[in-house]
Design a protein around this motif. Structure first.
Motif, PDB file in Angstrom:
ATOM      1  N   LEU A  73      41.488  -4.787 -12.317  1.00 53.75           N
ATOM      2  CA  LEU A  73      41.468  -6.229 -12.039  1.00 53.75           C
ATOM      3  C   LEU A  73      42.253  -6.530 -10.772  1.00 53.75           C
ATOM      4  CD1 LEU A  73      40.898  -9.188 -13.053  1.00 53.75           C
ATOM      5  CD2 LEU A  73      43.117  -9.080 -14.172  1.00 53.75           C
ATOM      6  N   GLN A  74      43.409  -5.892 -10.666  1.00 49.37           N
ATOM      7  CA  GLN A  74      44.251  -6.089  -9.481  1.00 49.37           C
ATOM      8  C   GLN A  74      43.528  -5.653  -8.219  1.00 49.37           C
ATOM      9  OE1 GLN A  74      47.822  -3.986 -10.626  1.00 49.37           O
ATOM     10  NE2 GLN A  74      49.065  -5.781 -10.219  1.00 49.37           N
ATOM     11  N   GLN A  75      42.857  -4.480  -8.326  1.00 48.38           N
ATOM     12  CA  GLN A  75      42.150  -3.955  -7.148  1.00 48.38           C
ATOM     13  C   GLN A  75      40.996  -4.854  -6.756  1.00 48.38           C
ATOM     14  OE1 GLN A  75      41.391   0.023  -8.432  1.00 48.38           O
ATOM     15  NE2 GLN A  75      43.142   0.857  -7.302  1.00 48.38           N
ATOM     16  N   PHE A 101      60.401  -5.854 -30.506  1.00 50.10           N
ATOM     17  CA  PHE A 101      59.235  -5.446 -29.722  1.00 50.10           C
ATOM     18  C   PHE A 101      59.642  -5.395 -28.264  1.00 50.10           C
ATOM     19  CE2 PHE A 101      55.698  -6.644 -26.974  1.00 50.10           C
ATOM     20  CZ  PHE A 101      54.811  -5.623 -27.270  1.00 50.10           C
ATOM     21  N   TYR A 102      59.147  -4.389 -27.580  1.00 45.73           N
ATOM     22  CA  TYR A 102      59.414  -4.278 -26.148  1.00 45.73           C
ATOM     23  C   TYR A 102      58.149  -3.740 -25.487  1.00 45.73           C
ATOM     24  CZ  TYR A 102      60.849  -2.017 -21.811  1.00 45.73           C
ATOM     25  OH  TYR A 102      60.927  -1.615 -20.507  1.00 45.73           O
ATOM     26  N   SER A 103      57.816  -4.284 -24.356  1.00 45.73           N
ATOM     27  CA  SER A 103      56.639  -3.783 -23.643  1.00 45.73           C
ATOM     28  C   SER A 103      56.871  -3.908 -22.150  1.00 45.73           C
ATOM     29  CB  SER A 103      55.399  -4.584 -24.055  1.00 45.73           C
ATOM     30  OG  SER A 103      54.261  -3.965 -23.509  1.00 45.73           O
ATOM     31  N   ARG A 104      56.348  -2.972 -21.412  1.00 42.76           N
ATOM     32  CA  ARG A 104      56.435  -3.074 -19.953  1.00 42.76           C
ATOM     33  C   ARG A 104      55.185  -2.439 -19.345  1.00 42.76           C
ATOM     34  NH1 ARG A 104      59.827   1.616 -20.254  1.00 42.76           N
ATOM     35  NH2 ARG A 104      58.793   3.288 -19.097  1.00 42.76           N
ATOM     36  N   TYR A 105      54.896  -2.898 -18.100  1.00 40.19           N
ATOM     37  CA  TYR A 105      53.744  -2.345 -17.397  1.00 40.19           C
ATOM     38  C   TYR A 105      54.257  -1.759 -16.094  1.00 40.19           C
ATOM     39  CZ  TYR A 105      49.473  -2.136 -14.634  1.00 40.19           C
ATOM     40  OH  TYR A 105      48.449  -1.713 -13.845  1.00 40.19           O
ATOM     41  N   SER A 106      54.147  -0.451 -15.972  1.00 42.47           N
ATOM     42  CA  SER A 106      54.541   0.172 -14.702  1.00 42.47           C
ATOM     43  C   SER A 106      53.774   1.478 -14.564  1.00 42.47           C
ATOM     44  CB  SER A 106      56.056   0.425 -14.673  1.00 42.47           C
ATOM     45  OG  SER A 106      56.405   1.358 -15.652  1.00 42.47           O
ATOM     46  N   ASP A 107      53.571   1.855 -13.336  1.00 48.62           N
ATOM     47  CA  ASP A 107      52.830   3.090 -13.026  1.00 48.62           C
ATOM     48  C   ASP A 107      51.479   3.128 -13.741  1.00 48.62           C
ATOM     49  OD1 ASP A 107      54.929   3.889 -11.460  1.00 48.62           O
ATOM     50  OD2 ASP A 107      55.908   4.982 -13.088  1.00 48.62           O
ATOM     51  N   LYS A 108      50.804   1.992 -13.745  1.00 50.12           N
ATOM     52  CA  LYS A 108      49.442   1.872 -14.296  1.00 50.12           C
ATOM     53  C   LYS A 108      49.399   2.095 -15.810  1.00 50.12           C
ATOM     54  CE  LYS A 108      48.051   4.120 -10.064  1.00 50.12           C
ATOM     55  NZ  LYS A 108      47.493   5.321  -9.513  1.00 50.12           N
ATOM     56  N   VAL A 109      50.521   2.019 -16.468  1.00 51.19           N
ATOM     57  CA  VAL A 109      50.572   2.311 -17.907  1.00 51.19           C
ATOM     58  C   VAL A 109      51.338   1.203 -18.623  1.00 51.19           C
ATOM     59  CG1 VAL A 109      51.502   3.902 -19.634  1.00 51.19           C
ATOM     60  CG2 VAL A 109      50.457   4.814 -17.563  1.00 51.19           C
ATOM     61  N   PHE A 110      50.801   0.800 -19.794  1.00 57.04           N
ATOM     62  CA  PHE A 110      51.535  -0.108 -20.661  1.00 57.04           C
ATOM     63  C   PHE A 110      52.342   0.731 -21.644  1.00 57.04           C
ATOM     64  CE2 PHE A 110      48.582  -3.427 -19.434  1.00 57.04           C
ATOM     65  CZ  PHE A 110      49.409  -4.531 -19.421  1.00 57.04           C
ATOM     66  N   LEU A 133      40.889  -9.697   0.288  1.00 56.64           N
ATOM     67  CA  LEU A 133      40.724  -9.135   1.628  1.00 56.64           C
ATOM     68  C   LEU A 133      39.518  -9.772   2.325  1.00 56.64           C
ATOM     69  CD1 LEU A 133      42.395  -6.915   3.009  1.00 56.64           C
ATOM     70  CD2 LEU A 133      40.501  -5.358   2.554  1.00 56.64           C
ATOM     71  N   VAL A 134      38.414  -9.872   1.562  1.00 58.16           N
ATOM     72  CA  VAL A 134      37.191 -10.481   2.115  1.00 58.16           C
ATOM     73  C   VAL A 134      37.472 -11.943   2.467  1.00 58.16           C
ATOM     74  CG1 VAL A 134      34.820 -11.172   1.571  1.00 58.16           C
ATOM     75  CG2 VAL A 134      35.662  -8.916   0.880  1.00 58.16           C
ATOM     76  N   ILE A 135      38.135 -12.655   1.509  1.00 54.90           N
ATOM     77  CA  ILE A 135      38.440 -14.071   1.756  1.00 54.90           C
ATOM     78  C   ILE A 135      39.343 -14.206   2.985  1.00 54.90           C
ATOM     79  CG2 ILE A 135      39.654 -16.100   0.840  1.00 54.90           C
ATOM     80  CD1 ILE A 135      38.695 -15.300  -1.942  1.00 54.90           C
ATOM     81  N   ALA A 136      40.314 -13.291   3.103  1.00 54.78           N
ATOM     82  CA  ALA A 136      41.253 -13.358   4.237  1.00 54.78           C
ATOM     83  C   ALA A 136      40.510 -13.195   5.558  1.00 54.78           C
ATOM     84  CB  ALA A 136      42.317 -12.276   4.090  1.00 54.78           C
TER      85      ALA A 136
END
Lengths: 495, 173
Positions: free
Chosen positions: A187-189, A144-153, A196-199
């Protein structure tokens, strides 16, 4: 020039200020929190999705493999038929290979048999899937191999197709999941926006809190500078109940003591100047009289010169006493030893008996043995001498001075009583002040400096004792000095 | 003041080291011919065949390219990189390489009998390591591999081309 230099020296650089340090501390702490907030949940979600995909893809590959292992040996036609019956379960690509890696089925290309619409057999197409996943699966491993990049799993899984213990092929599946990727990105956004608000809030709050905290410190610093410039009346208004409020209270108490000390110093300087000025003025007056009056007879001149000598002696006494007081104020205590109070008191009595006889005063001493204290012989003698001398000076002819020493619990007391002029009740507390005299004229006549009792008080305190003055019934006054009693060790040699 | 200069200097050093590190990690450009070997077994994604630059003699056409034999000999010698491993069993030797006069661009590679020990995916990896390496030569379009004088009849086909090897899944990478 100096003032500007001093200002520059006192000016703290902005980045070195306590406010900046506090603000930076808050910011660093929150920066760490924000970094954690932006990494841990994302990484945890990512890991969760990876795990979920691994389980899902492996089970899908296993389902397909179990369907294909029924075929015993794999051929392209059979595999295509079986795979067409299976749902592709939303997968982007499914490959089935033989044991050599030859692709028998590719979901992105195969939809049926190898025949073309014309019915003629086409040239067989040979394609080998030389992917790590396929090679590993053909060697009997689940991969099994999985990666997350460019907004795609992007996830791949491969597993062997085993029939009776033999690897007869491999299944390779690929899933490109942009929906879950978009979810993670969202979720990241969201976390980034929250961060940003907390900062921004942290930035404002850290500036505010550090300002609030350091404002009180700045007030304290300002107050210290003001007091340092000599304005001893300046006080802080303690706010709150924290350590800074305590610091402000301590500062105020310190300033109180400083103010009192300064007051005492000024008065002392003023009194000392006055006391020194009086004999000097007398000396000047007498010497002027001698110089201006040429017809003055020898006897009068002798009287005047004798008076000048007396005034000079007084000046000497005053300066000696002042020096003694200065020594008491500034020098550390000498090494003490066990001293017999009775012996020292008797020595002082013996020394002053001729003076008492001259004044028509009788000294009666009653001393007890074993009255030991820790002191120096000279200091204790000075105390006894000053008290007995005072008792003689401020006595009447035919009067008495009573000197006694005795134990009182864990204390040794020295009492010097007289039948003299006495001290008014309201002035009892002042007699130990420097240059204080109950009867100034009598004091000067008796050659007093107004410093004897001050020396007694300071010396007694220096050795951990106390001294009091009270009225004696029916006349005169009583001075009592107390010292901690000294108890010698069993093998200690006594004086 | 000194402290600030020190910090600035350290930052510059770190930046320089970072740049140097990035440059160091950049793989060397493999100009010219490459040799195909099996990729290391530690990975579970990516092509099963990796490449390494050919550094042997160039005695082929006009001295600009190697001969097929030189490439095969380099393949049989094994990879220099620790990340790659040889797909060939030890002891295999090259007998000769010859072009088929009837089929232009078709090269026959004669290897020793031990090559015949390879089966299934191991044979495929070895076959395409040779095919992909040799088809880099201008005059080679297809390759046939013969071991001990015979072609392995358990292969799906005997005349192999580079286009048949799928090293990466374009949909996944």
């Amino acid at each position: 020039m100096n003032g500007t230099g001093e200002e520059k020296r006192k000016k703290v650089p902005f980045f070195s200020t306590l406010q900046m340090k506090y603000a930076m501390s808050y910011l660093v702490i929150f920066a760490v929190v924000l970094v954690l907030l932006n990494t841990y949940p994302v990484l945890a979600s990512q890991e969760l999705l990876f795990t979920s995909k691994r389980d899902s893809l492996k089970s899908q590959a296993a389902v397909m493999a179990s369907a294909l292992m029924e075929l015993e040996s794999l051929s392209a036609d059979q595999v295509v038929r079986v795979m067409n019956m299976l749902d592709n379960m939303g997968l982007t690509r499914i490959l089935v290979t033989d044991p050599a890696g030859l692709v028998l089925y590719d979901s992105t290309r195969d939809s049926g048999g190898e025949e073309d619409p014309g019915g003629e057999e086409t040239e067989p197409e040979y394609r080998y899937a030389l992917y790590q996943e396929v090679v590993s699966a053909l060697r009997g491993n689940d991969v099994f191999y999985s990666r997350y990049s460019d907004k795609v799993f992007t996830s791949t899984a491969a597993c062997p197709i085993i029939y009776r213990g033999m690897v007869i092929g491999a299944i390779y599946i690929l899933e490109v999941d942009s929906a879950q990727g978009a979810l993670l990105l969202s979720l990241q956004q969201n976390l980034r926006n929250i961060s940003l608000v907390i900062a921004v809030v942290t930035l404002l709050m850290s500036a505010l809190f550090s300002k609030m905290l350091t404002a009180r410190m700045a007030a304290l610093l300002r107050a210290i500078r003001i007091v340092g410039e000599g304005e001893y009346g300046h006080r802080l208004q303690p706010a709150g109940r924290d350590e800074l409020a305590q610091l402000a209270e301590e500062f105020n108490q310190l300033t109180d003591r400083l103010q009192v000390t300064e007051e005492v110093r000024r008065r002392f300087v003023s009194d000392a100047s006055h006391e020194l000025k009086t004999p000097l003025a007398s000396i000047q007056l007498l010497s002027d009289s001698i110089l201006q009056n040429e017809q003055m007879d020898q006897e009068t001149v002798r009287d005047f010169v004798s008076d000048i000598g007396e005034e000079a002696k007084r000046l000497t006494r005053i300066t000696e006493h002042l020096l003694a007081l200065t020594r008491l104020d500034s020098l550390p205590a000498e090494k003490t030893e066990p001293v017999d109070v009775s012996a020292v008191a008797e020595r002082a009595v013996n020394m002053l008996t001729p003076v008492a006889d001259t004044a028509g005063v009788t000294i009666r001493a009653e001393t007890k043995p074993g009255c030991l204290i820790r002191c120096t012989n000279d200091d204790l003698y000075q105390i006894c001498f000053n008290l007995i001398e005072n008792a003689i000076k401020y006595n009447f002819a035919g009067g008495y001075v009573y000197v006694s020493t005795h134990k009182d619990g864990d204390q040794i007391l020295i009492e010097v009583a007289d039948t003299g002029i006495g001290i008014p009740e309201e002035e009892l507390t002042k007699v130990f002040n420097r240059f204080y005299r109950v009867d100034k004229a009598r004091s000067r006549a008796a050659g007093g400096t107004g410093l004897g009792l001050s020396i007694v008080r300071d010396t007694v305190r220096r050795h951990g004792g106390w001294v009091t003055a009270r009225r004696r019934n029916p006349e005169g006054s009583v001075f009592t000095v107390g010292f901690p009693r000294y108890v010698p060790g069993p093998e200690e040699e006594l004086p | 003041m000194k402290m600030r200069w020190m910090v600035l200097l350290l930052a510059l050093c770190a930046l320089a080291a970072g740049i140097a590190g990035c440059r160091g990690e950049k793989p060397e450009e493999q100009a010219g011919y490459v040799l195909y070997f099996a990729a290391g077994s530690g990975e579970n994604h990516g092509p099963a065949l990796g490449t390494e630059a050919y550094t042997g003699p160039l005695s082929g056409a006009g001295g600009a390219e190697p001969t097929p034999s030189e490439l095969v000999q380099a393949l049989l010698a094994g990879p220099a990189s620790e990340d790659l491993r040889s797909p060939f069993p030890k002891g295999i030797t090259l007998h000769r390489c010859e072009f088929d006069p009837d089929q232009p661009g078709h090269l026959k590679v004669h290897l020793s009998e031990r090559y015949g020990e390879l089966t299934d995916i191991s044979l495929t990896l070895a076959d395409y390591a040779i095919v992909l390496t040799l088809t880099q030569l201008e005059n080679v379009e297809s390759v046939e591999i013969i071991s001990g004088g015979y072609a392995a009849n358990y292969r799906s086909h005997q005349i192999m081309t580079a286009a048949e090897a799928m090293l990466t899944d374009a949909l996944a990478d």
